[in-house]
Design a protein around this motif. Structure first.
Motif, PDB file in Angstrom:
ATOM      1  N   ASN A   1       0.831  -1.214   0.000  1.00 65.73           N
ATOM      2  CA  ASN A   1       0.000   0.000   0.000  1.00 65.73           C
ATOM      3  C   ASN A   1       0.863   1.260   0.000  1.00 65.73           C
ATOM      4  N   ARG A   2       1.971   1.227   0.739  1.00 67.34           N
ATOM      5  CA  ARG A   2       2.873   2.383   0.738  1.00 67.34           C
ATOM      6  C   ARG A   2       3.472   2.596  -0.651  1.00 67.34           C
ATOM      7  N   LEU A   3       3.848   1.489  -1.300  1.00 70.41           N
ATOM      8  CA  LEU A   3       4.464   1.594  -2.620  1.00 70.41           C
ATOM      9  C   LEU A   3       3.497   2.181  -3.642  1.00 70.41           C
ATOM     10  N   LYS A   4       2.233   1.818  -3.552  1.00 66.70           N
ATOM     11  CA  LYS A   4       1.262   2.284  -4.545  1.00 66.70           C
ATOM     12  C   LYS A   4       1.143   3.800  -4.569  1.00 66.70           C
TER      13      LYS A   4
ATOM     14  N   SER B   1       7.975  -3.593 -18.419  1.00 61.83           N
ATOM     15  CA  SER B   1       7.669  -2.193 -18.132  1.00 61.83           C
ATOM     16  C   SER B   1       7.354  -1.393 -19.389  1.00 61.83           C
ATOM     17  N   ASP B   2       7.861  -1.815 -20.541  1.00 61.67           N
ATOM     18  CA  ASP B   2       7.580  -1.091 -21.779  1.00 61.67           C
ATOM     19  C   ASP B   2       6.369  -1.655 -22.513  1.00 61.67           C
ATOM     20  N   GLY B   3       5.664  -2.603 -21.887  1.00 61.90           N
ATOM     21  CA  GLY B   3       4.478  -3.189 -22.491  1.00 61.90           C
ATOM     22  C   GLY B   3       4.758  -4.399 -23.356  1.00 61.90           C
ATOM     23  N   SER B   4       6.020  -4.721 -23.579  1.00 61.75           N
ATOM     24  CA  SER B   4       6.344  -5.886 -24.408  1.00 61.75           C
ATOM     25  C   SER B   4       6.151  -7.173 -23.606  1.00 61.75           C
ATOM     26  N   PRO B   5       5.852  -8.297 -24.294  1.00 67.86           N
ATOM     27  CA  PRO B   5       5.680  -9.569 -23.581  1.00 67.86           C
ATOM     28  C   PRO B   5       6.978 -10.038 -22.936  1.00 67.86           C
ATOM     29  N   LEU B   6       6.868 -10.607 -21.760  1.00 64.54           N
ATOM     30  CA  LEU B   6       8.030 -11.197 -21.081  1.00 64.54           C
ATOM     31  C   LEU B   6       8.715 -12.209 -21.992  1.00 64.54           C
ATOM     32  N   LEU B   7       7.927 -12.946 -22.779  1.00 61.51           N
ATOM     33  CA  LEU B   7       8.486 -13.953 -23.680  1.00 61.51           C
ATOM     34  C   LEU B   7       9.497 -13.360 -24.648  1.00 61.51           C
ATOM     35  N   ASP B   8       9.289 -12.112 -25.060  1.00 61.85           N
ATOM     36  CA  ASP B   8      10.213 -11.482 -26.012  1.00 61.85           C
ATOM     37  C   ASP B   8      11.627 -11.373 -25.468  1.00 61.85           C
ATOM     38  N   HIS B   9      11.758 -11.383 -24.159  1.00 57.87           N
ATOM     39  CA  HIS B   9      13.065 -11.182 -23.529  1.00 57.87           C
ATOM     40  C   HIS B   9      13.634 -12.494 -22.980  1.00 57.87           C
ATOM     41  N   CYS B  10      13.015 -13.595 -23.393  1.00 58.62           N
ATOM     42  CA  CYS B  10      13.447 -14.918 -22.943  1.00 58.62           C
ATOM     43  C   CYS B  10      14.117 -15.693 -24.068  1.00 58.62           C
TER      44      CYS B  10
ATOM     45  N   ALA C   1      -0.390   5.187 -12.077  1.00 52.40           N
ATOM     46  CA  ALA C   1      -1.605   4.367 -12.152  1.00 52.40           C
ATOM     47  C   ALA C   1      -1.358   3.116 -12.992  1.00 52.40           C
ATOM     48  N   THR C   2      -0.579   3.266 -14.060  1.00 48.58           N
ATOM     49  CA  THR C   2      -0.254   2.113 -14.907  1.00 48.58           C
ATOM     50  C   THR C   2       0.523   1.072 -14.126  1.00 48.58           C
ATOM     51  N   ASP C   3       1.514   1.542 -13.365  1.00 44.18           N
ATOM     52  CA  ASP C   3       2.296   0.621 -12.549  1.00 44.18           C
ATOM     53  C   ASP C   3       1.461   0.004 -11.437  1.00 44.18           C
ATOM     54  N   GLN C   4       0.512   0.764 -10.898  1.00 48.04           N
ATOM     55  CA  GLN C   4      -0.365   0.201  -9.872  1.00 48.04           C
ATOM     56  C   GLN C   4      -1.165  -0.971 -10.430  1.00 48.04           C
TER      57      GLN C   4
END
Length: 449
Positions: free
Chosen positions: A228-231, A365-374, A236-239
């Motif tokens: 809750n503190r971090l939010k 964080s840039d909206g790309s799929p995690l798979l793209d970086h695997c 808003a996008t990161d939340q």
């Protein structure tokens, strides 16, 4: 305007620590990659192993080049064909006898990631070589909580004679920290979960586990205040991204708590401890979900996952294949047996498809799929289980390595091209380059985007 937060930020509570997924609010990380395009987002490396080879014609695409129609065994991966590289011609030469006689299963597993010939022994004097995952972990593992994560569905064995005079350590371990030191894999999803998401002194961790069990609390209840503190410090996008990630953690924790409890009757007043799921597919998928969370939270960037130990004779009666896998693999050209092996092979690629779907849905964080970086390498150290050959292995790779691989293709190399040549390409992209690895002879052409 929100202030950047450190990549090392974690949500903490009594004996618990939840690493965060990559957020817009995080400070850019230093470049460690293959080119400038992926400086901020780390690359992840995983090796997934299936035993006893495959029915090669049902695995191999009919044409070289762009993946159009996938063969029967790979059909479950159709939604991800643009993320795949299917290889033909790659060889694990050190899985061959070279004068040592029988023992192809033990050699297939132990040489697969090492590119080294295992010493034929059933005693304590085992020797093979460091595996690529551990080589990478030694180079980049200091950037994450865990240098590497070893997963599997079959228990590891470290002693005994399991294959024609070869130690059981060879056919039950794919990851080797050194030439005589196998890395034991964890098969219990609950223990993996506890390892990933607990933190602090031993006494505090035990207290946390006791309170969670006693009061039926989730691990997230212990980090709620921190969350809750971090939010209040992020966009808003990161939340929304953080909420999605924590929801995934909670859902997985719930599934693990329920695993293994079906059809179990305990005496009155005795609690049944959750354990390994009864169903094999559920077991694989829980471990897949844990792997995704470990990559998403940057808890590790290197992993191995053994679907079954080499030479496994597991029954697949849940897909109407009651016979043992290894027994069937010696099919002798019998069509009925070959059809059943195809069913097993397809079952395995279906589970791989589940993992790829989870990695595709998780966003960076840039909206790309995690798979793209695997870079997920999937395959076996045996080609055709009936022949016990170690050339033209069934190998595919999923993921784009941060946009550095030109995917969506079937790439054919001359027979006898070392599998370890591909490893050199993968190590480059992990920021852990090597001039030589195992029996490599050079890097592969035609992979770079």
């Amino acid at each position: 305007m929100f202030q950047p937060i450190s990549r090392r930020t974690a949500l903490k509570g009594l004996g618990a620590a939840i690493a965060l997924p990559w957020l817009e609010s995080m400070m850019p990380a230093v470049s460690f990659g293959f080119n400038a395009a992926a400086k901020r987002i780390p690359r992840r490396l995983a090796f997934l192993y299936i035993p006893n080879g495959v029915i090669v014609p049902a695995w191999t695409p009919t044409a070289e080049g762009v993946l159009a129609e996938l063969p029967a065994t790979l059909e479950p991966l159709a939604p991800f064909k643009n993320d795949l590289l299917v290889f033909s011609g790659l060889t694990c030469d050190k899985a061959r006898p070279h004068g040592d006689g029988p023992g192809d299963h033990a050699r297939a597993m132990s040489a697969f990631l090492t590119g080294s010939q295992p010493r034929k022994t059933s005693g304590a004097d085992i020797k093979v070589g460091i595996s690529i995952d551990q080589f990478a972990a030694q180079k980049v593992g200091n950037r994450t909580k865990f240098p590497s994560l070893e997963l599997g569905c079959d228990r590891g064995l470290q002693a005994g004679n399991c294959d024609s005079g070869y130690s059981c350590a060879y056919s039950a371990n794919i990851s080797w920290r050194g030439e005589s030191t196998p890395m034991a894999k964890e098969i219990d999803p609950r223990l993996v979960f506890e390892r990933l998401f607990t933190d602090g002194p031993a006494g505090e961790i035990k207290e946390s586990q006791y309170k969670r069990n006693e009061y039926k609390k989730s691990i997230l209840d212990f980090v709620a205040d921190d969350a809750n503190r971090l939010k209040g410090k992020i966009s808003a996008t990161d939340q929304r991204k953080l909420d999605e990630y924590l929801t995934g953690v909670r859902e997985l924790e719930t599934r693990i708590n329920r695993a293994g409890l079906e059809n179990v009757k305990a005496p009155p007043g005795v609690a049944v401890p959750p354990g390994i799921p009864k169903e094999y597919a559920d077991h694989i998928r829980l471990l897949c979900d844990l792997l995704v969370l470990a990559f998403q939270g940057d808890l590790t960037r290197v992993s191995t996952f053994v679907f079954a130990n080499e030479g496994s004779n597991r029954s697949y009666k849940f897909i109407d294949v009651p016979e043992g896998h290894h027994d069937l693999s010696h099919h002798g050209g019998n069509k009925e047996k070959m059809d059943k092996i195809k069913q097993i092979n397809r079952f395995h690629t279906t589970q791989l498809g589940y993992l790829l779907g989870k990695l595709k849905a998780a966003k960076e964080s840039d909206g790309s799929p995690l798979l793209d970086h695997c870079m997920l390498l999937y395959g076996s150290g045996n080609g055709d289980g009936n022949r016990h050959n170690h050339d033209n292995l069934p190998i595919l790779m999923a993921g784009r390595g941060g946009g550095t691989f030109k995917t969506g293709r079937h790439v054919v190399y001359p027979r006898e091209t070392p599998l370890t040549n591909l490893f050199l390409e993968m190590l480059d992209r992990m920021g852990a380059p090597a001039e030589k690895f195992g029996d490599s002879t050079g890097r592969l052409d035609g992979l770079t985007a």
